[in-house]
Design a protein around this motif. Structure first.
Motif, PDB file in Angstrom:
ATOM      1  N   VAL A  47       4.549 -29.973  55.440  1.00 23.09           N
ATOM      2  CA  VAL A  47       3.626 -28.833  55.422  1.00 23.09           C
ATOM      3  C   VAL A  47       3.855 -28.008  56.694  1.00 23.09           C
ATOM      4  O   VAL A  47       4.236 -28.534  57.740  1.00 23.09           O
ATOM      5  CB  VAL A  47       2.145 -29.278  55.333  1.00 23.09           C
ATOM      6  N   ASP A  56       4.925 -33.795  58.566  1.00 19.01           N
ATOM      7  CA  ASP A  56       4.609 -34.575  57.376  1.00 19.01           C
ATOM      8  C   ASP A  56       3.118 -34.514  57.083  1.00 19.01           C
ATOM      9  O   ASP A  56       2.288 -34.657  57.984  1.00 19.01           O
ATOM     10  CB  ASP A  56       5.019 -36.037  57.576  1.00 19.01           C
ATOM     11  N   SER A  57       2.791 -34.311  55.821  1.00 18.70           N
ATOM     12  CA  SER A  57       1.395 -34.245  55.400  1.00 18.70           C
ATOM     13  C   SER A  57       0.748 -35.623  55.522  1.00 18.70           C
ATOM     14  O   SER A  57       1.368 -36.642  55.209  1.00 18.70           O
ATOM     15  CB  SER A  57       1.319 -33.768  53.949  1.00 18.70           C
ATOM     16  N   GLN A  58      -0.474 -35.635  55.946  1.00 19.69           N
ATOM     17  CA  GLN A  58      -1.244 -36.873  56.011  1.00 19.69           C
ATOM     18  C   GLN A  58      -1.960 -37.154  54.686  1.00 19.69           C
ATOM     19  O   GLN A  58      -2.423 -38.257  54.471  1.00 19.69           O
ATOM     20  CB  GLN A  58      -2.274 -36.799  57.147  1.00 19.69           C
ATOM     21  N   ARG A  59      -2.039 -36.153  53.822  1.00 17.95           N
ATOM     22  CA  ARG A  59      -2.773 -36.277  52.555  1.00 17.95           C
ATOM     23  C   ARG A  59      -1.886 -36.520  51.345  1.00 17.95           C
ATOM     24  O   ARG A  59      -2.260 -37.249  50.443  1.00 17.95           O
ATOM     25  CB  ARG A  59      -3.580 -34.991  52.282  1.00 17.95           C
ATOM     26  N   SER A  60      -0.725 -35.852  51.308  1.00 13.24           N
ATOM     27  CA  SER A  60       0.075 -35.847  50.081  1.00 13.24           C
ATOM     28  C   SER A  60       1.438 -36.500  50.285  1.00 13.24           C
ATOM     29  O   SER A  60       2.001 -36.455  51.374  1.00 13.24           O
ATOM     30  CB  SER A  60       0.301 -34.420  49.597  1.00 13.24           C
ATOM     31  N   ASP A  98       3.803 -34.766  43.029  1.00 13.00           N
ATOM     32  CA  ASP A  98       3.159 -34.644  44.333  1.00 13.00           C
ATOM     33  C   ASP A  98       1.748 -35.185  44.181  1.00 13.00           C
ATOM     34  O   ASP A  98       0.957 -34.662  43.401  1.00 13.00           O
ATOM     35  CB  ASP A  98       3.135 -33.185  44.801  1.00 13.00           C
ATOM     36  N   TRP A 129       7.177 -27.574  60.860  1.00 20.25           N
ATOM     37  CA  TRP A 129       6.983 -28.407  59.669  1.00 20.25           C
ATOM     38  C   TRP A 129       6.677 -29.833  60.108  1.00 20.25           C
ATOM     39  O   TRP A 129       7.383 -30.411  60.920  1.00 20.25           O
ATOM     40  CB  TRP A 129       8.238 -28.394  58.805  1.00 20.25           C
ATOM     41  N   PRO A 186       6.398 -38.431  52.582  1.00 18.97           N
ATOM     42  CA  PRO A 186       5.370 -37.413  52.832  1.00 18.97           C
ATOM     43  C   PRO A 186       5.880 -36.016  52.488  1.00 18.97           C
ATOM     44  O   PRO A 186       7.055 -35.715  52.634  1.00 18.97           O
ATOM     45  CB  PRO A 186       5.102 -37.526  54.330  1.00 18.97           C
TER      46      PRO A 186
END
Length: 159
Positions: free
Chosen positions: A92, A105-109, A55, A103, A89
């Protein structure tokens, strides 16, 4: 046999003979050791596949590409060439305006999965890549041309 001057059969001094025998034994042993070199038997090499997962922050995951060579950071052992890369993604949980948890999709991970291919030896306890024994579940720090990150070994196989 030995005369008054200490010569054996009147020809050679006993002390000199002893020195010659010792030198002949030493030289013979050295020649024997050089001629009797044992063959180093290398175990058969198989094409092995190493599947890893990590991750990562998005910019790091984007630096991994097919064809790159990857090494172990701790030992410097060549782990293999990247055959497959998949980046998706990480989901989160966030609170919606009505209070429900959804839920997204993460923008960071991102979850990065990659498959490395290399030559190695398969033993009953581990897969041997160079001097490094690897097993499923171990964490390993990967180093490539533009990246360094820690990943988990999630699969090992033979091609």
């Amino acid at each position: 046999m030995i005369d008054k001057q200490g010569r054996l059969f009147g020809k050679i001094n006993v002390f000199d003979l002893l020195v010659i025998v010792v030198l002949a034994v030493i030289v013979g042993r050295i020649i024997y050791d050089k001629m009797n070199v044992q063959q180093i038997v290398t175990p058969p090499q198989d094409t092995i596949l190493i599947e890893l997962q990590a991750d990562l922050l998005n910019p790091i995951g984007q630096t991994v590409a097919e064809g790159q060579k990857v090494y172990d950071k701790r030992t410097g052992v060549y782990l293999g060439q990247v055959r497959e890369v998949s980046i998706r993604p990480v989901p989160v949980a966030v609170a919606a305006t009505n209070g429900d948890v959804i839920w997204v999709d993460s923008q960071r991970s991102s979850e990065v999965r990659l498959v490395l291919v290399n030559q190695g030896t398969i033993t009953e306890n581990a897969y041997q890549v160079g001097a490094l024994a690897i097993r499923i579940g171990e964490r390993i720090t990967l180093v490539g041309p533009q990246f360094s990150f820690e990943a988990s070994i999630i699969g090992l196989g033979k091609e």
